[in-house]
Design a protein around this motif. Sequence first.
Motif, short mmCIF file in Angstrom:
data_model
loop_
_atom_site.label_atom_id
_atom_site.label_comp_id
_atom_site.label_asym_id
_atom_site.label_seq_id
_atom_site.Cartn_x
_atom_site.Cartn_y
_atom_site.Cartn_z
N ASN B 358 26.00 -17.67 45.48
CA ASN B 358 26.36 -16.96 44.26
C ASN B 358 27.56 -16.06 44.59
O ASN B 358 27.46 -15.20 45.44
CB ASN B 358 25.17 -16.12 43.78
CG ASN B 358 25.47 -15.42 42.46
OD1 ASN B 358 26.57 -14.92 42.24
ND2 ASN B 358 24.49 -15.41 41.58
N VAL B 359 28.68 -16.33 43.94
CA VAL B 359 29.88 -15.54 44.22
C VAL B 359 30.40 -14.89 42.93
O VAL B 359 31.60 -14.65 42.78
CB VAL B 359 30.99 -16.39 44.88
CG1 VAL B 359 30.56 -16.79 46.27
CG2 VAL B 359 31.31 -17.63 44.05
N GLU B 366 35.89 -16.68 39.47
CA GLU B 366 34.67 -17.25 40.05
C GLU B 366 34.75 -18.75 40.31
O GLU B 366 34.33 -19.22 41.38
CB GLU B 366 33.44 -16.92 39.19
CG GLU B 366 32.15 -17.33 39.89
CD GLU B 366 30.90 -17.10 39.05
OE1 GLU B 366 30.94 -16.33 38.09
OE2 GLU B 366 29.87 -17.71 39.40
N PRO B 367 35.28 -19.56 39.37
CA PRO B 367 35.35 -21.00 39.65
C PRO B 367 36.13 -21.30 40.94
O PRO B 367 35.69 -22.10 41.77
CB PRO B 367 36.07 -21.56 38.42
CG PRO B 367 35.72 -20.62 37.31
CD PRO B 367 35.69 -19.26 37.97
N ALA B 368 37.27 -20.65 41.10
CA ALA B 368 38.08 -20.91 42.30
C ALA B 368 37.34 -20.45 43.55
O ALA B 368 37.33 -21.14 44.59
CB ALA B 368 39.42 -20.19 42.20
N ASP B 391 28.41 -19.44 35.16
CA ASP B 391 29.72 -19.88 34.70
C ASP B 391 29.79 -21.40 34.84
O ASP B 391 29.79 -21.93 35.95
CB ASP B 391 30.79 -19.19 35.56
CG ASP B 391 32.20 -19.57 35.15
OD1 ASP B 391 32.42 -20.71 34.70
OD2 ASP B 391 33.09 -18.71 35.29
N ILE B 392 29.85 -22.10 33.72
CA ILE B 392 29.77 -23.57 33.77
C ILE B 392 30.96 -24.17 34.51
O ILE B 392 30.83 -25.16 35.23
CB ILE B 392 29.67 -24.15 32.33
CG1 ILE B 392 28.31 -23.80 31.74
CG2 ILE B 392 29.84 -25.67 32.33
CD1 ILE B 392 27.12 -24.38 32.51
N GLU B 393 32.11 -23.56 34.37
CA GLU B 393 33.28 -24.08 35.08
C GLU B 393 33.09 -23.92 36.60
O GLU B 393 33.39 -24.82 37.38
CB GLU B 393 34.55 -23.36 34.62
CG GLU B 393 35.80 -24.11 35.07
CD GLU B 393 37.05 -23.24 35.01
OE1 GLU B 393 37.09 -22.29 34.20
OE2 GLU B 393 37.99 -23.53 35.79
N SER B 417 22.11 -23.81 26.96
CA SER B 417 22.13 -23.96 28.42
C SER B 417 21.95 -25.41 28.81
O SER B 417 22.69 -25.96 29.65
CB SER B 417 21.02 -23.09 29.03
OG SER B 417 20.80 -23.45 30.38
N MET B 418 20.98 -26.08 28.18
CA MET B 418 20.72 -27.48 28.53
C MET B 418 21.90 -28.37 28.16
O MET B 418 22.27 -29.27 28.90
CB MET B 418 19.43 -27.94 27.85
CG MET B 418 18.20 -27.20 28.38
SD MET B 418 16.62 -27.89 27.85
CE MET B 418 16.55 -27.36 26.14
N ASP B 419 22.53 -28.06 26.99
CA ASP B 419 23.69 -28.85 26.55
C ASP B 419 24.85 -28.73 27.55
O ASP B 419 25.65 -29.65 27.71
CB ASP B 419 24.19 -28.36 25.18
CG ASP B 419 23.22 -28.73 24.06
OD1 ASP B 419 22.31 -29.54 24.33
OD2 ASP B 419 23.39 -28.21 22.93
N ALA B 420 24.94 -27.59 28.22
CA ALA B 420 26.05 -27.37 29.14
C ALA B 420 25.76 -27.91 30.55
O ALA B 420 26.63 -28.50 31.19
CB ALA B 420 26.36 -25.87 29.23
#
Lengths: 235, 801
Positions: B358-359, B366-368, B391-393, B417-420
Amino acid sequence: MKASMRDPKEVLREADRREIRRYLGYRGREAEPAVEEAIDRCREDLIREAAPRAAYRRFELEKGEDGSLVLIRPEEAGKVEEMRILSRDLARNLEGCLAVYMMAATLGPGPDRLVRRAEILRVSHTVIYQAAGAAMAEAWCDAVNERIREEEKAEGLFLRPRFSPGYGDLPLTCQKDFMRILRMDRDLGIRLSESLLMTPTKSVTAFIGVTDQPGRACLSGCAACGAADCPYRKE
Amino acid sequence: MTLKERLGREWLFCDGGMGTILQAKGLAGGELPETWNLTRPEDILDLHCSYLEAGADIFNTNTFGANSLKFPDDLEKIVEAAVDLAKQARVRTGREDAFIALDIGPTGRLLEPMGDLGFEEAVEIFGRTIRCGAAAGADLVLIETMSDSYEAKAAVLAARENCSLPVLITTIFDASGKLLTGGTVDSVTAMLEGLGVDALGVNCGLGPEQMLPIVKRLTEVASVPVIVNPNAGLPRTENGRTVYDVDPDTFAGWMEQIADLGVQVVGGCCGTTPAHIRETRRRVLEKPFRPASAKKRTVVSSYCQAVEIGKKPVIIGERINPTGKKKFKEALRRSDVEYILGEGLRQEDQGAHILDVNVGLPEIDEPAMMETVVRGLQSVLGLPLQIDTTDIEALERGLRCYNGKAMINSVNGKQESMDAVFPLVRKYGGVVVALVLDEDGIPDTAEGRVRIARRIYEEAARYGIGPEDIVIDGLAMTISSDARSAGVTLETLRRVRDELGGHTILGVSNISFGLPRREIINSHFLTMAMQMGLSCAIINPGNEAMMQSYRAFNALYALDDNCMDYIGAYAGTTAPVGAPAGPAAAPAEGKSPSGTYSLAACIERGMAGSAEKAVRDLVGKTDPMTLINEELIPALDRVGQGFEKGTIFLPQLLMSAEAAKAAFEVVKETMQGEDRETRGRVILATVKGDIHDIGKNIVKVMLENYGYEVLDLGKDVAPEIIADTAIRENIALVGLSALMTTTVVSMEETIRLLRKVKPDTRVVVGGAVMTQEYADAIGADCYARDAMATVRYADEVFGFA
């Protein structure tokens, strides 16, 4: 092709401790107690994590008109030229040879991972892994070399000292030929970077000449190298 | 019939060797086999025909090495010709039922971080060949001879993203059952099935006899059809010719045994000929066919190991997480990845099986960061990772670059949440942690939580995600605010296990939030939870009380063979093992117990542990700055001088530096915020093209010990990045390292650029090939022969000399 050898881990275990110290700069001296202890631990890690592999192939050797060395592979369809090299220094090393081996040996990716881990937790161990890894790679090459020597001895033939890409004027570009010919990628797990360095880094490639003339004086190892002020040079 | 209609329902046969046959036909050294598609098409056509006549159902185009690295200009021409020849062969032999496999081999380069080929670059290289082959009319993509699971993943992703053809893949295992990069049958299978391949298996490397144990394991773990394409035995050389000895009859005999193991597709590789395939086909067709069956195992994997969930509780290390950790947050802000990797390595040593990652921090990208940390962790350790983010990305970036089948933390019962999350699980594979909460919040009964669990299973099934790839988080919440909460959580675990047959997970320590001596509650709650079937415990593996509960539970539950783990951990120790010493236990006197070394001696001897202890005895009694300036630095200096005189050698110098660093850390803790004054800020980098950075890292340790702040730009760093950083951070000193003569050119280029855009910055150079003459020739300000020389030069530049 793949050498079936003495137990490779046994070979690594026998890698000369003095050699490890020499790579660390100790020139024949004992290391400090804490360092000697670290060498012990690093050696055990390396032996556990190493996956030594090797491959070699023998080719007939001919001379091209321009003085280049031509490696020949006989096929049903006739003689096929496998590789052509223009190198004065290799030509000198292979003077009078009727055949030549290409060999490759590696300790596998384990040692590189140990170094990478040590970079994060204990930088001092990186140099010890490097030194012990180099000594072990050398020992492993010697073992493969010895196996080839025995095979040729049975035919009444003799070997010249190993000669690697990067020695003298032998260009690193011929690493690509080693890759292709010895299938280093799929059989040994060795790949080349764009700048022609091998990964895993504890890997060695070399030519070994085969001759019917025994014991022709020929310098090898440090004695054959021009870098007289190298700190690792053997006395 | 299409391949998908036949695959896994009846025996299918692949063709045999191609490269070995082309060599025998006179393929010259250095000649790329794929060029024959254009220069000797009849030979290729003949070869295809002979395999089709021998009965192959799936046959490979001559495109093993057809990629843009080898054919930057005429790749499309080569691939189109290859597919066209395959089509012609089908017509010529009347085998319109046979399937044309677009053959995809490895790139020949090694992926980052061990090598220098970027993951996305590899995806694009494969993608270009695959787009072309699919457009030309191939029926399937057959990725083969993969010896690196990461490259295999790049190829599969490329196939899935660039065409809609079935994707089959075979990898190359050695006699010990491992990929050359360390993967096992279990780890590779988990990853590839997660990525949605249609069939997987093994080719090349070994003969059929040596492949038997590997194939056996494959059939035990794989749920998709299994492909087996061995060599005709192990290769030998005769006068430079490669010879494979196993004749068609013997080969077919072994293939019968392989068929008996329950595989679905068989063929050959190097050294096999149409005769091998014909004989194999004749004999295997008489064998009963068994379709592949779903194994329903819950498995996550890394590049080298698989962890099965559900047999024995699994420890998930929770330390890579900024929540409540000042130092960790700082590391994230400074992009200090090494610090984070250190947290990972320590947890591996402490016995974690999986690491949570977890970052998330509001002010960072955060994605990077997730991608950077995942890549960093998998380059140094072999534990599977759990990507933990909202964060989905960031989740997709982490999953995409992950070399294995990851755990995903988390999805919940909210539709949004489930859709993502589920589409990502479907694309990249993974075992997903499902929190039993939804739009209405967290139910306060086990019944409510189980209901949400059921709904999550159902929704996942719509994406083809089976219950085995879901782990239910029963949600541990502190008993300090609701005394019943532990009971509800435990009952949820029990019901998920007993009624749903599912696996469970908990962030265990949440249970004691707000209470004193939390580990007392935590360790007992952990035992109770495991008793109720907890499959995964997210804990700090460095907390001895928790590990004691864990090891004791396994020993008591017959999950620890002969109590070996327990004995290994505790034999020869006395209670309480490693328990944090209370204040009374700390040595009260300033004097060290007899026989131990002084702080300075510990540093000079390179004893990090003892140095740390010695300094703990001294802080509180001595002013921190006095300690640093009168004890630490002088000791370090004595070692440095010894090194310069040649009486002390590099390993000892570094061990002393590490001992000093450990001591500094302790002193820093006590200084609470008032940081040690920085002598100056220095950039270090290994130049472009050079991937060796040990020398640079040694210099870094030494500079840091002398009080410099190092901006470590890493290895293979472009001149522009170095120059930009120097300008942005206004850096007075740049250190450049190069190991090879070939990269000294990059060093020169970097210096030239720096002179132009940041003329006041000084440059110190070093590295194995570097000499004073070289340094002068490329215009460096200083040549440093070793790490100490760099420190001395920095002192000169910053006025400490």
